[in-house]
Design an enzyme around this catalytic site. Sequence first.
Site, short mmCIF file in Angstrom:
data_model
loop_
_atom_site.label_atom_id
_atom_site.label_comp_id
_atom_site.label_asym_id
_atom_site.label_seq_id
_atom_site.Cartn_x
_atom_site.Cartn_y
_atom_site.Cartn_z
CG ASP A 94 -3.93 0.93 6.22
OD1 ASP A 94 -4.15 2.13 6.45
OD2 ASP A 94 -2.79 0.43 6.23
CE1 TYR B 214 -0.48 10.57 2.34
CE2 TYR B 214 -1.53 8.44 2.04
CZ TYR B 214 -0.60 9.24 2.67
OH TYR B 214 0.22 8.69 3.62
CE LYS C 257 0.82 1.03 7.03
NZ LYS C 257 -0.24 1.32 6.06
N GLY D 179 1.42 -4.21 1.07
CA GLY D 179 0.91 -4.05 2.44
C GLY D 179 -0.52 -3.54 2.45
P1 NAP Z 1 4.11 -1.93 -0.47
O1 NAP Z 1 3.84 -2.82 0.68
O2 NAP Z 1 5.53 -1.65 -0.84
O3 NAP Z 1 3.33 -2.56 -1.74
C1 NAP Z 1 3.49 -2.01 -3.01
C2 NAP Z 1 2.66 -2.79 -4.01
O4 NAP Z 1 2.74 -2.09 -5.26
C3 NAP Z 1 3.15 -4.20 -4.28
O5 NAP Z 1 2.06 -4.99 -4.67
C4 NAP Z 1 4.13 -3.99 -5.45
O6 NAP Z 1 4.24 -5.13 -6.30
C5 NAP Z 1 3.41 -2.92 -6.22
N1 NAP Z 1 4.34 -2.06 -6.97
C6 NAP Z 1 5.37 -1.35 -6.47
N2 NAP Z 1 5.96 -0.65 -7.46
C7 NAP Z 1 5.31 -0.98 -8.61
C8 NAP Z 1 5.47 -0.61 -9.95
N3 NAP Z 1 6.43 0.26 -10.34
N4 NAP Z 1 4.63 -1.11 -10.87
C9 NAP Z 1 3.65 -1.98 -10.50
N5 NAP Z 1 3.44 -2.38 -9.23
C10 NAP Z 1 4.28 -1.88 -8.28
O7 NAP Z 1 3.46 -0.48 -0.26
P2 NAP Z 1 2.16 -0.11 0.61
O8 NAP Z 1 2.55 0.27 1.97
O9 NAP Z 1 1.13 -1.15 0.41
O10 NAP Z 1 1.71 1.24 -0.12
C11 NAP Z 1 1.18 1.20 -1.44
C12 NAP Z 1 0.40 2.46 -1.72
O11 NAP Z 1 -0.72 2.53 -0.86
C13 NAP Z 1 1.20 3.75 -1.50
O12 NAP Z 1 0.94 4.61 -2.56
C14 NAP Z 1 0.60 4.34 -0.26
O13 NAP Z 1 0.64 5.76 -0.28
C15 NAP Z 1 -0.83 3.85 -0.37
N6 NAP Z 1 -1.50 3.84 0.94
C16 NAP Z 1 -2.47 4.76 1.13
C17 NAP Z 1 -3.13 4.81 2.34
C18 NAP Z 1 -4.18 5.84 2.56
O14 NAP Z 1 -4.62 6.00 3.69
N7 NAP Z 1 -4.64 6.52 1.52
C19 NAP Z 1 -2.81 3.90 3.37
C20 NAP Z 1 -1.80 2.96 3.13
C21 NAP Z 1 -1.15 2.94 1.89
P3 NAP Z 1 5.33 -6.26 -6.09
O15 NAP Z 1 4.72 -7.22 -5.08
O16 NAP Z 1 5.51 -6.86 -7.42
O17 NAP Z 1 6.57 -5.59 -5.56
#
Ligand code: NAP
Length: 305
Positions: free
Chosen positions: A129, A252, A93, A158
């Site tokens: 999103d 989800y 993304k 993200g």
């Molecule tokens: P990402 O870019 O990898 O971001 C992950 C975030 O979570 C970062 O802020 C990271 O913090 C934090 N994090 C990761 N592991 C952690 C842990 N063990 N403890 C505390 N904080 C933690 O991932 P993303 O693409 O944004 O996705 C994140 C979530 O959003 C996923 O669960 C995804 O399924 C969900 N999502 C849902 C939808 C939907 O349509 N429902 C759409 C998009 C995403 P740091 O910066 O410290 O690494």
Amino acid sequence: MNNEAVVFSASDLALYARGEGPLKSLRPPVRLGIFGDPVAHSASPPMHNAAAGVRLLDVQFVRILVKPEELPNALRNLAPAGFIGLSLTMPHKQAALSLIDEVDPKARLMGAINTVVVRDGKLHGHNTDGPGLSAAVFEEFGIPLKQLRILILGGAGGAGRAITAQCALEGCPSITIANRNIKKGHSVADEIAKTIGTMVDSIPLDSDKIRQALASTDLIINATPLGMKAGDPSPLPDGMLRPDHLVYDTVYSGGETALLKQARLAGCRCAGGFSMLLHQGVLQNVLWFGEPAPLEAMRSALRKP
Ligand code: NAP
């Protein structure tokens, strides 16, 4: 026949762009897809194929495994392969921002592209999103996002950054992001202040700071991946939620996440990420076809096991 269980490769797409390979013989023809790594788990194909079915469109949506180093070429192959549009998921993304011909200004503010529209041989990038989360919050709680004081857990990731920008664009009365890596949190807050002109508080994922922030929060949004795997802990320590908090978990997983369990036990209204997935998908479909999308058919397709 649709190919929802199949994962195609970037090489298959390259062949398709030359009129060859396994994608060429599929009917309906492949005109939509999702790039990700991994991508096998994506729930998007049934949702968009259901929409195509309702609209009697002769198109098919497939999953394509694209590794980070393959992204530039894979994007270049979309127009020659006759694609109408594309969905992007992790880890593409943010990288796509510099590879797309025209980036929607809101997607730029959100720092990521999750939707590509192919028009006249050019790639146009958008982000659904943030608006998808906003529509989901309204559907689940009946309250416009812009009226709520927000705490975003994982606000510098993200999805978290897109949600933070959406809250800022809508004018939420207060926005706090709690991020494990506090430097990343501060940097997102600074960028939102610079680009949108909205003050965002940035705190660490630390019990005392979170407790203070929760005192003046209406809606807590989990944008960390905690909850995706069975047995994951909640991003919030126990005993912090009040019955008047609203809790939205973007995860989800299908089951009840540890955060949603805390919310249910505290008497909060709460919801999991399927409604965001649905609404961001509906908005993608509108961008690709320029007309309203069949919401209920897409919802039913997502609910199927
Ligand atoms: P990402 O870019 O990898 O971001 C992950 C975030 O979570 C970062 O802020 C990271 O913090 C934090 N994090 C990761 N592991 C952690 C842990 N063990 N403890 C505390 N904080 C933690 O991932 P993303 O693409 O944004 O996705 C994140 C979530 O959003 C996923 O669960 C995804 O399924 C969900 N999502 C849902 C939808 C939907 O349509 N429902 C759409 C998009 C995403 P740091 O910066 O410290 O690494």
